[in-house]
Design a protein around this motif. Structure first.
Motif, mmCIF file in Angstrom:
data_model
loop_
_atom_site.group_PDB
_atom_site.id
_atom_site.type_symbol
_atom_site.label_atom_id
_atom_site.label_comp_id
_atom_site.label_asym_id
_atom_site.label_seq_id
_atom_site.Cartn_x
_atom_site.Cartn_y
_atom_site.Cartn_z
ATOM 1 N N GLY A 72 0.786 -1.275 0.017
ATOM 2 C CA GLY A 72 0.047 -0.066 0.042
ATOM 3 C C GLY A 72 0.828 1.270 0.013
ATOM 4 O O GLY A 72 1.970 1.292 -0.292
ATOM 5 N N SER A 73 0.099 2.277 0.008
ATOM 6 C CA SER A 73 0.702 3.811 0.003
ATOM 7 C C SER A 73 0.344 4.608 1.217
ATOM 8 O O SER A 73 -0.903 4.463 1.663
ATOM 9 C CB SER A 73 0.720 4.304 -1.267
ATOM 10 N N VAL B 5 14.815 2.680 0.347
ATOM 11 C CA VAL B 5 13.580 3.274 -0.076
ATOM 12 C C VAL B 5 13.570 3.650 -1.475
ATOM 13 O O VAL B 5 12.518 4.466 -1.751
ATOM 14 C CB VAL B 5 13.215 4.394 1.033
ATOM 15 N N LYS B 6 14.787 3.465 -2.045
ATOM 16 C CA LYS B 6 14.786 4.224 -3.335
ATOM 17 C C LYS B 6 13.976 3.559 -4.253
ATOM 18 O O LYS B 6 13.671 2.501 -4.390
ATOM 19 C CB LYS B 6 16.351 4.092 -3.789
ATOM 20 N N GLY B 7 13.364 4.215 -5.151
ATOM 21 C CA GLY B 7 12.407 3.804 -6.033
ATOM 22 C C GLY B 7 10.921 3.649 -5.501
ATOM 23 O O GLY B 7 10.160 3.354 -6.223
ATOM 24 N N ARG B 8 10.920 3.742 -4.082
ATOM 25 C CA ARG B 8 9.480 3.395 -3.381
ATOM 26 C C ARG B 8 8.997 4.810 -2.775
ATOM 27 O O ARG B 8 7.846 5.099 -2.516
ATOM 28 C CB ARG B 8 9.486 2.452 -2.460
ATOM 29 N N GLN C 160 6.071 10.746 0.154
ATOM 30 C CA GLN C 160 5.046 9.943 -0.537
ATOM 31 C C GLN C 160 5.731 8.594 -0.389
ATOM 32 O O GLN C 160 6.776 8.139 -0.868
ATOM 33 C CB GLN C 160 4.907 10.053 -2.063
ATOM 34 N N MET C 161 5.084 7.626 -0.027
ATOM 35 C CA MET C 161 5.740 5.948 0.439
ATOM 36 C C MET C 161 4.792 5.153 -0.578
ATOM 37 O O MET C 161 3.399 4.993 -0.232
ATOM 38 C CB MET C 161 5.622 5.776 1.869
ATOM 39 N N SER D 197 0.970 -3.736 7.799
ATOM 40 C CA SER D 197 0.832 -5.200 8.179
ATOM 41 C C SER D 197 -0.437 -5.706 7.681
ATOM 42 O O SER D 197 -1.351 -4.980 7.418
ATOM 43 C CB SER D 197 0.309 -5.176 9.786
ATOM 44 N N SER D 198 -0.535 -6.877 7.363
ATOM 45 C CA SER D 198 -1.779 -7.498 6.765
ATOM 46 C C SER D 198 -2.604 -8.039 7.935
ATOM 47 O O SER D 198 -3.720 -8.704 7.667
ATOM 48 C CB SER D 198 -1.397 -8.526 5.948
#
Length: 115
Positions: free
Chosen positions: A16-17, A63-66, A81-82, A114-115
């Motif tokens: 998710g974001s 965290v690069k790219g995300r 923004q994650m 977490s799921s």
């Protein structure tokens, strides 16, 4: 007295974001290098991303790219923004100066993946 107020955290499923915000008062954030830090339970607080006054950005490898750090100078606010969140991103996230010392820390915003 500079105040930092972080917001936007929460519980999100893996993949998710979230978009974190950091409102700065008492100083002009645009003239400083600003960063986002995180602190997982039992670990030290680490810088994960920072942004220069000219808009250049830097990220730690994991965290690069995300993650994307940005700033809205008119609002004196810094964002993170994650995307593609992972359980290991679970932490309290803080914003502050990067590289050149720190202001008093805000309360942070909790992110739980977490799921």
């Amino acid at each position: 007295q500079v105040q930092l107020v972080e917001s936007g955290g929460g519980l999100v499923q893996p993949g998710g974001s979230l978009r974190l915000s950091c409102a700065v008062s008492g100083s002009i954030a645009s003239i400083f290098i600003m960063g986002w830090y995180r602190q997982a339970p039992g670990k030290q607080r680490d810088l994960v991303a920072h942004i220069f006054p000219d808009g250049r950005t830097n990220y730690v490898d994991f965290v690069k790219g995300r993650f994307t750090i940005s700033r809205d100078n008119a609002r004196n606010t810094v964002y993170l923004q994650m995307n593609s969140l992972k359980p290991e991103d679970t932490a309290v996230y803080y914003c502050n100066l990067a590289i050149s010392g720190t202001w008093p820390w805000g309360q942070g915003t909790q992110v739980i993946v977490s799921s």
